[in-house]
Design a protein around this motif. Structure first.
Motif, PDB file in Angstrom:
ATOM      1  N   LEU A  21       0.829  -1.208   0.000  1.00 33.13           N
ATOM      2  CA  LEU A  21       0.000   0.000   0.000  1.00 33.13           C
ATOM      3  C   LEU A  21       0.865   1.261   0.000  1.00 33.13           C
ATOM      4  O   LEU A  21       0.597   2.199  -0.761  1.00 33.13           O
ATOM      5  CB  LEU A  21      -0.950  -0.006   1.195  1.00 33.13           C
ATOM      6  CG  LEU A  21      -2.071  -1.040   1.130  1.00 33.13           C
ATOM      7  CD1 LEU A  21      -2.840  -1.082   2.443  1.00 33.13           C
ATOM      8  CD2 LEU A  21      -2.998  -0.761  -0.030  1.00 33.13           C
ATOM      9  N   TYR A  22       1.884   1.290   0.838  1.00 31.38           N
ATOM     10  CA  TYR A  22       2.789   2.446   0.820  1.00 31.38           C
ATOM     11  C   TYR A  22       3.452   2.577  -0.545  1.00 31.38           C
ATOM     12  O   TYR A  22       3.601   3.681  -1.079  1.00 31.38           O
ATOM     13  CB  TYR A  22       3.847   2.349   1.927  1.00 31.38           C
ATOM     14  CG  TYR A  22       3.437   3.016   3.215  1.00 31.38           C
ATOM     15  CD1 TYR A  22       3.226   4.391   3.273  1.00 31.38           C
ATOM     16  CD2 TYR A  22       3.272   2.289   4.385  1.00 31.38           C
ATOM     17  CE1 TYR A  22       2.854   5.021   4.453  1.00 31.38           C
ATOM     18  CE2 TYR A  22       2.902   2.906   5.573  1.00 31.38           C
ATOM     19  CZ  TYR A  22       2.701   4.270   5.596  1.00 31.38           C
ATOM     20  OH  TYR A  22       2.328   4.905   6.763  1.00 31.38           O
ATOM     21  N   GLY A  23       3.857   1.448  -1.124  1.00 37.58           N
ATOM     22  CA  GLY A  23       4.475   1.476  -2.444  1.00 37.58           C
ATOM     23  C   GLY A  23       3.531   2.003  -3.503  1.00 37.58           C
ATOM     24  O   GLY A  23       3.926   2.799  -4.366  1.00 37.58           O
ATOM     25  N   MET A  24       2.279   1.574  -3.456  1.00 39.43           N
ATOM     26  CA  MET A  24       1.287   2.044  -4.432  1.00 39.43           C
ATOM     27  C   MET A  24       1.074   3.549  -4.308  1.00 39.43           C
ATOM     28  O   MET A  24       0.985   4.254  -5.313  1.00 39.43           O
ATOM     29  CB  MET A  24      -0.031   1.287  -4.254  1.00 39.43           C
ATOM     30  CG  MET A  24       0.041  -0.153  -4.702  1.00 39.43           C
ATOM     31  SD  MET A  24      -1.458  -1.075  -4.337  1.00 39.43           S
ATOM     32  CE  MET A  24      -2.594  -0.361  -5.542  1.00 39.43           C
ATOM     33  N   HIS A  25       0.965   4.025  -3.074  1.00 36.14           N
ATOM     34  CA  HIS A  25       0.809   5.472  -2.882  1.00 36.14           C
ATOM     35  C   HIS A  25       2.044   6.218  -3.385  1.00 36.14           C
ATOM     36  O   HIS A  25       1.930   7.267  -4.024  1.00 36.14           O
ATOM     37  CB  HIS A  25       0.572   5.804  -1.409  1.00 36.14           C
ATOM     38  CG  HIS A  25      -0.835   5.610  -0.950  1.00 36.14           C
ATOM     39  ND1 HIS A  25      -1.860   6.442  -1.324  1.00 36.14           N
ATOM     40  CD2 HIS A  25      -1.395   4.675  -0.141  1.00 36.14           C
ATOM     41  CE1 HIS A  25      -2.996   6.038  -0.759  1.00 36.14           C
ATOM     42  NE2 HIS A  25      -2.725   4.962  -0.037  1.00 36.14           N
ATOM     43  N   MET A  62      -2.137   7.254   5.578  1.00 38.79           N
ATOM     44  CA  MET A  62      -2.186   7.190   4.116  1.00 38.79           C
ATOM     45  C   MET A  62      -3.473   7.825   3.587  1.00 38.79           C
ATOM     46  O   MET A  62      -3.461   8.526   2.577  1.00 38.79           O
ATOM     47  CB  MET A  62      -2.061   5.741   3.639  1.00 38.79           C
ATOM     48  CG  MET A  62      -0.661   5.181   3.753  1.00 38.79           C
ATOM     49  SD  MET A  62      -0.510   3.527   3.063  1.00 38.79           S
ATOM     50  CE  MET A  62      -0.654   2.536   4.538  1.00 38.79           C
ATOM     51  N   ILE A  63      -4.591   7.570   4.275  1.00 39.94           N
ATOM     52  CA  ILE A  63      -5.872   8.143   3.864  1.00 39.94           C
ATOM     53  C   ILE A  63      -5.819   9.668   3.953  1.00 39.94           C
ATOM     54  O   ILE A  63      -6.219  10.374   3.020  1.00 39.94           O
ATOM     55  CB  ILE A  63      -7.021   7.560   4.719  1.00 39.94           C
ATOM     56  CG1 ILE A  63      -7.227   6.076   4.379  1.00 39.94           C
ATOM     57  CG2 ILE A  63      -8.303   8.372   4.537  1.00 39.94           C
ATOM     58  CD1 ILE A  63      -8.112   5.328   5.367  1.00 39.94           C
ATOM     59  N   ALA A  64      -5.314  10.186   5.072  1.00 40.50           N
ATOM     60  CA  ALA A  64      -5.230  11.641   5.244  1.00 40.50           C
ATOM     61  C   ALA A  64      -4.294  12.269   4.207  1.00 40.50           C
ATOM     62  O   ALA A  64      -4.603  13.331   3.655  1.00 40.50           O
ATOM     63  CB  ALA A  64      -4.741  11.975   6.657  1.00 40.50           C
ATOM     64  N   ARG A 104       8.039   9.114   4.187  1.00 42.32           N
ATOM     65  CA  ARG A 104       8.150   9.276   5.642  1.00 42.32           C
ATOM     66  C   ARG A 104       7.328   8.214   6.371  1.00 42.32           C
ATOM     67  O   ARG A 104       7.809   7.564   7.304  1.00 42.32           O
ATOM     68  CB  ARG A 104       7.681  10.672   6.041  1.00 42.32           C
ATOM     69  CG  ARG A 104       7.661  10.907   7.521  1.00 42.32           C
ATOM     70  CD  ARG A 104       7.172  12.333   7.802  1.00 42.32           C
ATOM     71  NE  ARG A 104       7.020  12.546   9.207  1.00 42.32           N
ATOM     72  CZ  ARG A 104       5.861  12.767   9.812  1.00 42.32           C
ATOM     73  NH1 ARG A 104       4.751  12.814   9.114  1.00 42.32           N
ATOM     74  NH2 ARG A 104       5.801  12.953  11.102  1.00 42.32           N
ATOM     75  N   GLY A 105       6.083   8.032   5.964  1.00 40.00           N
ATOM     76  CA  GLY A 105       5.230   7.035   6.600  1.00 40.00           C
ATOM     77  C   GLY A 105       5.759   5.626   6.403  1.00 40.00           C
ATOM     78  O   GLY A 105       5.745   4.802   7.327  1.00 40.00           O
ATOM     79  N   TRP A 106       6.226   5.344   5.201  1.00 34.23           N
ATOM     80  CA  TRP A 106       6.767   4.016   4.880  1.00 34.23           C
ATOM     81  C   TRP A 106       7.993   3.717   5.744  1.00 34.23           C
ATOM     82  O   TRP A 106       8.126   2.626   6.306  1.00 34.23           O
ATOM     83  CB  TRP A 106       7.117   3.966   3.409  1.00 34.23           C
ATOM     84  CG  TRP A 106       7.219   2.601   2.820  1.00 34.23           C
ATOM     85  CD1 TRP A 106       7.177   1.399   3.463  1.00 34.23           C
ATOM     86  CD2 TRP A 106       7.372   2.292   1.434  1.00 34.23           C
ATOM     87  NE1 TRP A 106       7.297   0.376   2.562  1.00 34.23           N
ATOM     88  CE2 TRP A 106       7.429   0.893   1.312  1.00 34.23           C
ATOM     89  CE3 TRP A 106       7.478   3.072   0.292  1.00 34.23           C
ATOM     90  CZ2 TRP A 106       7.579   0.255   0.087  1.00 34.23           C
ATOM     91  CZ3 TRP A 106       7.621   2.436  -0.932  1.00 34.23           C
ATOM     92  CH2 TRP A 106       7.673   1.039  -1.026  1.00 34.23           C
ATOM     93  N   LEU A 107       8.892   4.683   5.867  1.00 37.86           N
ATOM     94  CA  LEU A 107      10.077   4.486   6.709  1.00 37.86           C
ATOM     95  C   LEU A 107       9.700   4.282   8.170  1.00 37.86           C
ATOM     96  O   LEU A 107      10.280   3.442   8.860  1.00 37.86           O
ATOM     97  CB  LEU A 107      11.037   5.667   6.565  1.00 37.86           C
ATOM     98  CG  LEU A 107      11.760   5.780   5.233  1.00 37.86           C
ATOM     99  CD1 LEU A 107      12.548   7.087   5.154  1.00 37.86           C
ATOM    100  CD2 LEU A 107      12.678   4.580   5.021  1.00 37.86           C
ATOM    101  N   ARG A 108       8.738   5.036   8.637  1.00 35.42           N
ATOM    102  CA  ARG A 108       8.297   4.873  10.032  1.00 35.42           C
ATOM    103  C   ARG A 108       7.623   3.530  10.242  1.00 35.42           C
ATOM    104  O   ARG A 108       7.800   2.910  11.288  1.00 35.42           O
ATOM    105  CB  ARG A 108       7.400   6.027  10.443  1.00 35.42           C
ATOM    106  CG  ARG A 108       8.207   7.290  10.582  1.00 35.42           C
ATOM    107  CD  ARG A 108       7.440   8.386  11.232  1.00 35.42           C
ATOM    108  NE  ARG A 108       8.343   9.519  11.379  1.00 35.42           N
ATOM    109  CZ  ARG A 108       8.068  10.569  12.093  1.00 35.42           C
ATOM    110  NH1 ARG A 108       6.923  10.654  12.730  1.00 35.42           N
ATOM    111  NH2 ARG A 108       8.918  11.548  12.182  1.00 35.42           N
TER     112      ARG A 108
END
Length: 115
Positions: A21-25, A62-64, A104-108
Motif C-alpha cells: 500500500l505504501y508502495g502504491m501510494h 495514508m488516507i489523510a 516518511r510514513g513508509w520508513l516509520r
C-alpha cells in the motif's frame, strides 16, 4: 518524540500488505493517481478490519495524505488553468509533499514507529 510501537502478532502477509500500500501510494504519479485510488480503497477496507492501533494509524495516515493532496490540487487548480507556470510550480510542490509523506510514513512503518 516518536516512541516505538509494539505491534500485535502480525503475519508476514500483514506487513507485506502495508508495504504494498505504501508502495502504491508512493508511485501513484506513474499511473496518474490510479494506484493511489486503489490503495485508498484498500486502506479504508483494511482499517475497518484492523485491531492493531499502529496499523490503524498507518492506514489513517495514508488516507489523510491522499485527501489532503486532493484538497491542495483542487485549491491550486485555478493557477494551473490560468497561469501555466505558477500552476505547474504549485502542483510540483504538492506532488513533492505527497511523495515526502509517503516515504516518511513508509520508513516509520518499517522502523516500527507511528507515522
Amino acid at each position: 518524540m516518536n516512541q516505538p510501537v509494539i505491534y500485535e502478532e502480525k503475519t508476514a502477509n500483514d506487513r507485506l500488505v502495508m508495504h504494498v500500500l505504501y508502495g502504491m501510494h508512493t508511485v501513484a504519479w506513474l499511473s496518474m493517481g490510479t494506484l493511489a485510488v486503489i490503495a485508498l480503497i484498500v486502506n479504508y477496507i483494511k482499517r475497518g478490519d484492523e485491531q492493531d492501533p499502529g496499523y490503524i494509524a498507518h492506514h489513517s495516515y495514508m488516507i489523510a495524505t491522499f485527501w489532503w493532496t486532493i484538497f491542495w490540487l483542487v485549491l491550486t487548480s485555478p493557477l494551473y488553468l490560468l497561469f501555466i507556470v505558477p500552476g505547474m510550480a504549485a502542483w510540483t510542490i504538492v506532488g513533492l509533499w505527497y511523495l515526502y509523506r509517503c516515504i516518511r510514513g513508509w520508513l516509520r512503518f518499517t522502523n516500527g514507529t507511528l507515522p
